[in-house]
Scaffold this motif. Structure first.
Motif, PDB file in Angstrom:
ATOM      1  N   ASN A   1     -27.806  48.386  11.851  1.00 55.80           N
ATOM      2  CA  ASN A   1     -29.194  48.455  11.390  1.00 55.80           C
ATOM      3  C   ASN A   1     -30.215  48.084  12.457  1.00 55.80           C
ATOM      4  O   ASN A   1     -31.412  48.095  12.195  1.00 55.80           O
ATOM      5  CB  ASN A   1     -29.384  47.552  10.166  1.00 55.80           C
ATOM      6  CG  ASN A   1     -28.567  48.041   8.991  1.00 55.80           C
ATOM      7  OD1 ASN A   1     -28.277  49.225   8.859  1.00 55.80           O
ATOM      8  ND2 ASN A   1     -28.169  47.123   8.129  1.00 55.80           N
TER       9      ASN A   1
ATOM     10  N   LEU B   1     -21.278  51.390   4.322  1.00 59.34           N
ATOM     11  CA  LEU B   1     -21.557  49.965   4.450  1.00 59.34           C
ATOM     12  C   LEU B   1     -22.889  49.596   3.802  1.00 59.34           C
ATOM     13  O   LEU B   1     -22.990  48.579   3.123  1.00 59.34           O
ATOM     14  CB  LEU B   1     -21.546  49.546   5.914  1.00 59.34           C
ATOM     15  CG  LEU B   1     -20.209  49.698   6.650  1.00 59.34           C
ATOM     16  CD1 LEU B   1     -20.345  49.234   8.092  1.00 59.34           C
ATOM     17  CD2 LEU B   1     -19.093  48.965   5.955  1.00 59.34           C
ATOM     18  N   ALA B   2     -23.908  50.423   4.002  1.00 59.85           N
ATOM     19  CA  ALA B   2     -25.230  50.129   3.444  1.00 59.85           C
ATOM     20  C   ALA B   2     -25.198  50.135   1.918  1.00 59.85           C
ATOM     21  O   ALA B   2     -25.800  49.278   1.275  1.00 59.85           O
ATOM     22  CB  ALA B   2     -26.256  51.134   3.950  1.00 59.85           C
TER      23      ALA B   2
ATOM     24  N   LEU C   1     -18.819  42.137   7.067  1.00 61.38           N
ATOM     25  CA  LEU C   1     -19.855  43.120   6.763  1.00 61.38           C
ATOM     26  C   LEU C   1     -21.228  42.777   7.339  1.00 61.38           C
ATOM     27  O   LEU C   1     -21.860  43.644   7.964  1.00 61.38           O
ATOM     28  CB  LEU C   1     -19.943  43.338   5.245  1.00 61.38           C
ATOM     29  CG  LEU C   1     -20.979  44.344   4.764  1.00 61.38           C
ATOM     30  CD1 LEU C   1     -20.704  45.731   5.339  1.00 61.38           C
ATOM     31  CD2 LEU C   1     -21.002  44.387   3.240  1.00 61.38           C
TER      32      LEU C   1
ATOM     33  N   GLN D   1     -22.427  49.847   0.191  1.00 62.20           N
ATOM     34  CA  GLN D   1     -21.196  49.163  -0.228  1.00 62.20           C
ATOM     35  C   GLN D   1     -20.392  50.069  -1.158  1.00 62.20           C
ATOM     36  O   GLN D   1     -19.964  49.688  -2.243  1.00 62.20           O
ATOM     37  CB  GLN D   1     -21.517  47.805  -0.846  1.00 62.20           C
ATOM     38  CG  GLN D   1     -22.175  46.896   0.175  1.00 62.20           C
ATOM     39  CD  GLN D   1     -22.301  45.468  -0.269  1.00 62.20           C
ATOM     40  OE1 GLN D   1     -21.579  45.007  -1.136  1.00 62.20           O
ATOM     41  NE2 GLN D   1     -23.220  44.744   0.362  1.00 62.20           N
TER      42      GLN D   1
ATOM     43  N   HIS E   1     -16.499  41.307   2.914  1.00 63.01           N
ATOM     44  CA  HIS E   1     -17.930  41.508   2.678  1.00 63.01           C
ATOM     45  C   HIS E   1     -18.764  40.255   2.935  1.00 63.01           C
ATOM     46  O   HIS E   1     -19.968  40.348   3.151  1.00 63.01           O
ATOM     47  CB  HIS E   1     -18.203  42.101   1.284  1.00 63.01           C
ATOM     48  CG  HIS E   1     -18.010  41.176   0.138  1.00 63.01           C
ATOM     49  ND1 HIS E   1     -16.788  40.930  -0.427  1.00 63.01           N
ATOM     50  CD2 HIS E   1     -18.886  40.432  -0.548  1.00 63.01           C
ATOM     51  CE1 HIS E   1     -16.919  40.085  -1.420  1.00 63.01           C
ATOM     52  NE2 HIS E   1     -18.179  39.752  -1.512  1.00 63.01           N
TER      53      HIS E   1
ATOM     54  N   LYS F   1     -21.831  54.232   8.230  1.00 65.85           N
ATOM     55  CA  LYS F   1     -23.046  53.434   8.063  1.00 65.85           C
ATOM     56  C   LYS F   1     -23.525  53.499   6.616  1.00 65.85           C
ATOM     57  O   LYS F   1     -23.904  52.471   6.033  1.00 65.85           O
ATOM     58  CB  LYS F   1     -24.136  53.922   9.023  1.00 65.85           C
ATOM     59  CG  LYS F   1     -25.400  53.113   8.956  1.00 65.85           C
ATOM     60  CD  LYS F   1     -26.429  53.571   9.975  1.00 65.85           C
ATOM     61  CE  LYS F   1     -27.698  52.738   9.872  1.00 65.85           C
ATOM     62  NZ  LYS F   1     -28.696  53.134  10.866  1.00 65.85           N
TER      63      LYS F   1
ATOM     64  N   GLN G   1     -23.330  45.241   9.906  1.00 66.11           N
ATOM     65  CA  GLN G   1     -24.655  45.722   9.540  1.00 66.11           C
ATOM     66  C   GLN G   1     -25.713  45.264  10.539  1.00 66.11           C
ATOM     67  O   GLN G   1     -26.671  45.985  10.805  1.00 66.11           O
ATOM     68  CB  GLN G   1     -25.003  45.269   8.124  1.00 66.11           C
ATOM     69  CG  GLN G   1     -24.194  46.006   7.077  1.00 66.11           C
ATOM     70  CD  GLN G   1     -24.427  45.513   5.671  1.00 66.11           C
ATOM     71  OE1 GLN G   1     -24.656  44.329   5.450  1.00 66.11           O
ATOM     72  NE2 GLN G   1     -24.378  46.421   4.715  1.00 66.11           N
ATOM     73  N   ASP G   2     -25.524  44.074  11.122  1.00 69.27           N
ATOM     74  CA  ASP G   2     -26.440  43.573  12.153  1.00 69.27           C
ATOM     75  C   ASP G   2     -26.542  44.566  13.307  1.00 69.27           C
ATOM     76  O   ASP G   2     -27.617  44.796  13.851  1.00 69.27           O
ATOM     77  CB  ASP G   2     -25.945  42.215  12.657  1.00 69.27           C
ATOM     78  CG  ASP G   2     -26.804  41.630  13.753  1.00 69.27           C
ATOM     79  OD1 ASP G   2     -28.046  41.660  13.632  1.00 69.27           O
ATOM     80  OD2 ASP G   2     -26.234  41.130  14.751  1.00 69.27           O
TER      81      ASP G   2
END
Length: 162
Positions: free
Chosen positions: A90, A15-16, A82, A18, A78, A12, A86-87
């Motif tokens: 988060n 990804l947040a 991505l 990057q 991305h 996580k 992230q949806d």
């Protein structure tokens, strides 16, 4: 396994932020990371070296045919993938189910792929928005152990399809 929970937290974070170096360190050194963005689409495998560049690469992968539009989905990790991961990560209502294929209401049958039979996974389910309901999304995160250490092995995406 608490190490898997820590690895998912690092995923996580990667990804947040990057952070390609962090993501690369989480990818299976033996088999890489196989990403299936569309349930009936193509699976693309990234080695740790390739995973390092997923946030900056402009390479437009062909992810397959979108089930609703019938159009081919082409784009970089991305840009296409991505935001959908992230949806889920988060969303405060996301649940994590170990080796349980939880998902939202769907119009198709799904089971964990037989070729991944010896791979454990987490199903990360973002439930549908009340009143909309069909905007649910699930990412299956396959975990492989290499020398006793958990690594990302696969990402498989499910969402409502007509």
């Amino acid at each position: 396994d608490a190490r898997v929970t820590a690895m998912l937290a690092s995923f996580k974070t990667a990804l947040a932020k990057q952070d390609g170096a962090l993501l690369a360190a989480l990818v299976s050194p033996t088999h890489g990371l196989s990403v299936t963005y569309l349930r009936t689409g193509k699976t693309i495998t990234y080695t740790p070296a390739l995973a390092r560049w997923l946030f900056t690469s402009t390479y437009a992968a062909n992810w397959g045919t979108h089930p609703a539009s019938g159009l081919e989905v082409k784009g970089s990790f991305h840009i296409e993938v991505l935001p959908k991961i992230q949806d889920v990560l988060n969303n405060p209502n996301t649940t994590a189910n170990c080796n349980n294929p939880a998902s939202g209401p769907k119009s198709y049958q799904f089971s964990w792929p037989f070729q991944y039979g010896n791979i454990n996974y987490y199903a990360l389910l973002k439930p549908g928005t009340p009143g909309i309901d069909l905007d649910w999304r699930t990412w299956f995160v396959g975990i492989e152990y290499d020398n006793g250490q958990p690594y990302l092995f696969s990402l498989l995406h499910l969402f409502w399809e007509p």
